[in-house]
Each structure stands twice: as structure tokens, then as C-alpha cells.
Write an enzyme that holds these catalytic residues in place. Structure first.
Site: not given
Length: 474
Positions: A314, A391
């Protein structure tokens, strides 16, 4: 009002309090002071922003440590009840720093790495080679050399051909290297396409049908010691069904391999999901461990073989819920959007970060939660989309949530469940600098990774070391 806005998704329609902190999503220490300021690990986020700037990754150390010890206890308890034992690796790709390496080792975990950089960091942080693993579908010669030289606890072979490459390195160094074989189980985990890593048509592992030949190749090399098979079905997975099915398929092959020699363990990987919003319902780790191990034990009983030593890996479920990212809000604008026969208003709130510090929304269409963190507000909730400064029209941090209508420039916003795959995926897109990572615990803050500076960013551009040509001045 949100009740009359057709753009508000169903999961938010019943949300009356845009300032609430769902304990399923936020670190256990998150709470608000009387003035509405968010406090994490006993530290006010306004103080953190003032000292360290924004964007800022904040990690609740106690939450990380608690989750680490919980998952170790859960899988070891479940495995011992089945007559075996378990090893838990922390998946370093989720987020790795020297401090996190040490926290994991102290909690009884090993560290799983998947590049030479992650391996180098873990070793530099003091991890013994025996406590480390190395993944990777295209490991370089240098990475294999470093792993074998360090006495790594296990190298996960991603192809049959890699067995000979590792064996050749081990022979040259006079070592015996422990290995696992990654198997593509064909289990179609219920998750995003890019997060499903056991489907047949993808880059990881060997097919189930090819396992016997690959293992025979491993066993022909005395420099290699086979630990067992490895499976990883994907990431951000809720429930245990996929893991159980992968175990069934691998154990059938595991049984046949026992006829040719020992196969002491079975590694079922990681990918346990977490809650990013209140609509998510991840499995309880204790219950998950019991279900997975119970399936392994039942299948082993059917096959007439002993339960192997189990391993899991995990990462997100340990560090993800402990992380909160802080942003400073800037421009806001209301946009009217058509919805069926009518229309609704979505407020865009721009922040000083974006896809460079949270790539998951753009990559996977991930959903997140956002809260006003620097003050109280009794303004009515409005539907917002939190966007970044890059952008790209896809530069979205939080696609849909509610914030008080008076949210505006200068407010601190907090996005929870960002401890995993945020700093790890951070970039310098548009030449922004990467944020700092600060751990908080018991009222104190400690910088784990300092903020990148513009000087560091520009320092890699060798063109800046050259004199400016006369013509370029005009």
C-alpha cells in the site's frame, strides 16, 4: 442558491455546509478554530502559509504513522489467523522523502521503490538494502547494479528476459539475489483505465500462461532465489473482490510451481483506495485484510497447499489522506453554462498552483474537495471550479464543489487527500517552482522538502551561462 442551479451535481445537492470537514476525507487532526481558520496537526494553516508560502503540501505526521501501523497490524493479524504471516511494503511512488522512509521503517514496513532515484533516496535515508524492493518494467543496467550491490530484499522481475540480466549482475558481484515474478493476472480492476495495471493489453508483467517457462528460467540460474509471484491489479480500488480474484488465479499457478521447488510467498500488491470526496466509500483496512487473506486461505485449502507468506504494497492508503494542499485564491469569475433547457452559474476560482502540483485531475478526471481555510464565512454556498494558473484549459484542481459566495482574492483554500501522487507527479510546467512539503505534528511544523527556487530552476539551463550575443540585445 445551489438548489436552483442545474449544474450542481447530485453528490453536492444535499450539502448544506460548505465549510464542513468530513473525517472520511480530512486528516484526523483537521479542525477549525473559533475564527474559522483551519488547523492541521495543531498548526494553523495561516501560519503555515505565512512561513512557507503557497502552494504548500502539508502532511499530518501522526496520521501517516497511524495508518502505517494500522495496515501492518491488519495484515499480520489476518495472516497469522490463517497460519501464515505478512510483510507490508510502503509503495514509495506515492510520496517519498527521507523522513517518510524512516517513519515507515519505524512502523515495521519495508519500502518498495520503482526507479534508481527512489532506491537511492531510500538507501541515503538509512534503509538497509534487505528492507527494500525494486519494481520497474524497464530497469536500466545501472539500476540493477545498484540494487544487487545494495543487497536488496527483492527485485520484481517484469519479464523472463530480465531474469538473466539480474543473474548476470549477481554473478559478477558474487551475490545471490532474491526475486519475484510479476504476473499479469488479467483481472480488470474497477478503476480508471490508466490505473488498471493487470489488464491483458498493457506493459506490466508476464501472462499467466507464460509463468511456468519464466520460473524455469529463473530456477536455472543459481544466482537467483525465487520468492514467489507478484500481482498488482491497479490503483484507487474500493473493495476486495479484485484482489481476491487475482489471488485465486495466481494460487492455481503457485500450486503447480511447488512441484519444481519452493515458492515461499505471494505478493498481491497494493492499490487500496481512499476518499477524495464524501461520495467515496473506501474499504476499512482491517476488513479488507481479513477478506483478502480469507480468500487466500480458502483457495489454498481447496488446492491442498499451505498458505504462503503474504506481502502487500500500500502507498496511497497510508499517505494520501494525511495530505492537504494549501493555495491562495486570486481571480474569480462567474460563467453562465447551458444545462438542458436552462442554464446555471459556475464560479471559477483561480489559485496560485494548478496542474503542476496536482496532475491527477487532468490525468484521470479525479474529483476533489475544497474548503475555505483562512476565515469563517456565513455566505451562502455557490458552485465553484478551482483552476490553476497554467496555460491549459484542462488546468483544473477541483472540478466541482461548494464554497461560500464571498470567496475571493487572498483567501486560503485547502484541498485534502493530496498526500499521494501530488508531490510525486509535480512538474515545472510553465517554469513554475515546485512547492515545499511540510510535516505537522503536535503544534510544530517541519520542512521535509524545501520549496524549489527560481535560481535552482534556471541553474539547469546552460544557455544562461553563455554571453548574450550583441544582435540579441536589439
Amino acid at each position: 442558491m445551489t438548489s436552483s442551479n442545474p449544474l450542481v451535481p447530485e453528490r453536492l445537492a444535499g450539502e448544506a455546509d460548505p465549510t464542513g470537514l468530513d473525517p472520511k476525507v480530512w486528516p484526523g487532526s483537521a479542525r477549525r478554530d473559533a475564527d474559522g481558520v483551519l488547523r492541521i496537526g495543531g498548526v494553523r494553516v495561516t501560519e503555515l502559509a505565512a512561513h512557507h508560502g503557497t502552494p504548500l503540501y502539508v502532511l499530518d505526521e501522526s496520521e501517516v504513522r497511524r495508518r502505517a501501523t494500522t495496515v501492518v497490524a491488519a495484515f499480520r493479524s489476518a495472516a497469522r489467523a490463517a497460519g501464515s504471516d505478512a510483510t507490508v511494503y510502503y509503495a514509495g511512488k506515492a510520496f517519498l522523502s527521507a523522513a517518510v522512509v524512516r517513519w515507515m521503517l519505524e512502523a515495521g514496513l519495508r519500502i518498495d521503490t520503482c526507479t534508481g532515484g527512489e532506491l537511492a533516496l531510500a538507501l541515503a535515508a538509512g534503509a538497509p538494502g534487505a528492507a527494500l524492493g525494486l519494481h520497474g518494467n524497464n530497469k536500466s543496467d545501472d539500476e540493477l547494479e545498484a540494487a544487487v550491490a545494495a543487497g536488496l530484499g527483492a527485485i520484481v522481475l517484469d519479464s523472463a528476459a530480465e531474469a538473466d540480466r539480474v543473474a548476470d549482475v549477481a554473478a559478477r558481484l558474487g551475490r545471490t539475489q532474491r526475486v519475484r515474478l510479476r504476473v499479469n493476472s488479467g483481472v480488470h480492476a474497477s478503476t480508471h483505465e490508466y490505473l488498471a495495471t493487470a489488464r491483458e493489453d498493457q506493459k506490466f508483467g508476464v501472462a499467466l500462461a507464460d509463468v511456468p517457462a519464466a520460473v524455469a528460467r529463473i530456477r536455472r540460474r543459481p544466482e537467483l532465489q525465487l520468492l514467489g509471484l507478484h500481482s498488482h491489479i491497479g490503483s484507487q480500488i474500493f473493495g476486495s473482490d479484485g484482489f481476491a480474484e487475482a489471488a485465486r488465479r495466481l494460487l492455481a499457478v503457485h500450486r503447480d510451481l511447488l512441484e519444481g521447488g519452493p515458492v515461499p510467498e505471494l505478493n498481491l500488491g497494493g492499490g487500496f483506495g481512499i476518499a477524495y470526496t464524501s461520495a467515496d466509500d473506501p474499504a476499512d483496512l482491517d476488513d479488507l485484510a481479513e477478506r483478502i487473506v480469507a480468500t487466500v486461505a480458502a483457495v489454498c485449502a481447496e488446492l491442498g497447499i499451505p498458505v504462503p507468506h503474504l506481502a502487500v504494497e500500500p502507498g496511497r492508503s497510508i499517505v494520501g489522506p494525511a495530505g492537504v494542499t494549501l493555495y491562495t485564491a486570486g481571480a474569480t469569475k462567474d460563467v453562465e453554462v447551458q444545462a438542458g433547457a436552462g442554464s446555471g452559474i459556475r464560479r471559477y476560482v483561480a489559485v496560485d498552483g494548478g496542474m503542476s502540483d496536482n496532475a491527477r485531475t487532468a490525468l484521470y478526471g479525479a474529483d476533489y474537495t475544497v474548503r475555505l481555510a483562512s476565515r469563517a464565512s456565513e455566505a451562502e454556498p455557490v458552485l465553484v471550479r478551482v483552476v490553476g494558473k497554467h496555460c491549459e484549459s484542462g488546468d483544473v484542481v477541483v472540478r466541482e464543489d461548494l464554497l461560500p459566495a464571498d470567496v475571493g482574492a487572498g483567501d486560503l483554500l485547502a484541498v485534502p487527500a493530496t498526500g499521494a501522487y501530488h508531490h510525486s507527479l509535480a512538474s515545472n510546467y510553465n517554469l513554475v517552482t515546485r512547492p515545499a512539503v511540510v510535516a505537522v505534528d503536535d503544534g510544530a511544523a517541519t520542512v521535509l522538502i524545501r520549496r524549489e527556487t527560481l535560481a535552482e530552476l534556471l541553474g539547469r539551463d546552460t544557455g544562461l551561462e553563455q554571453p548574450i550575443l550583441e544582435g540579441a540585445r536589439r
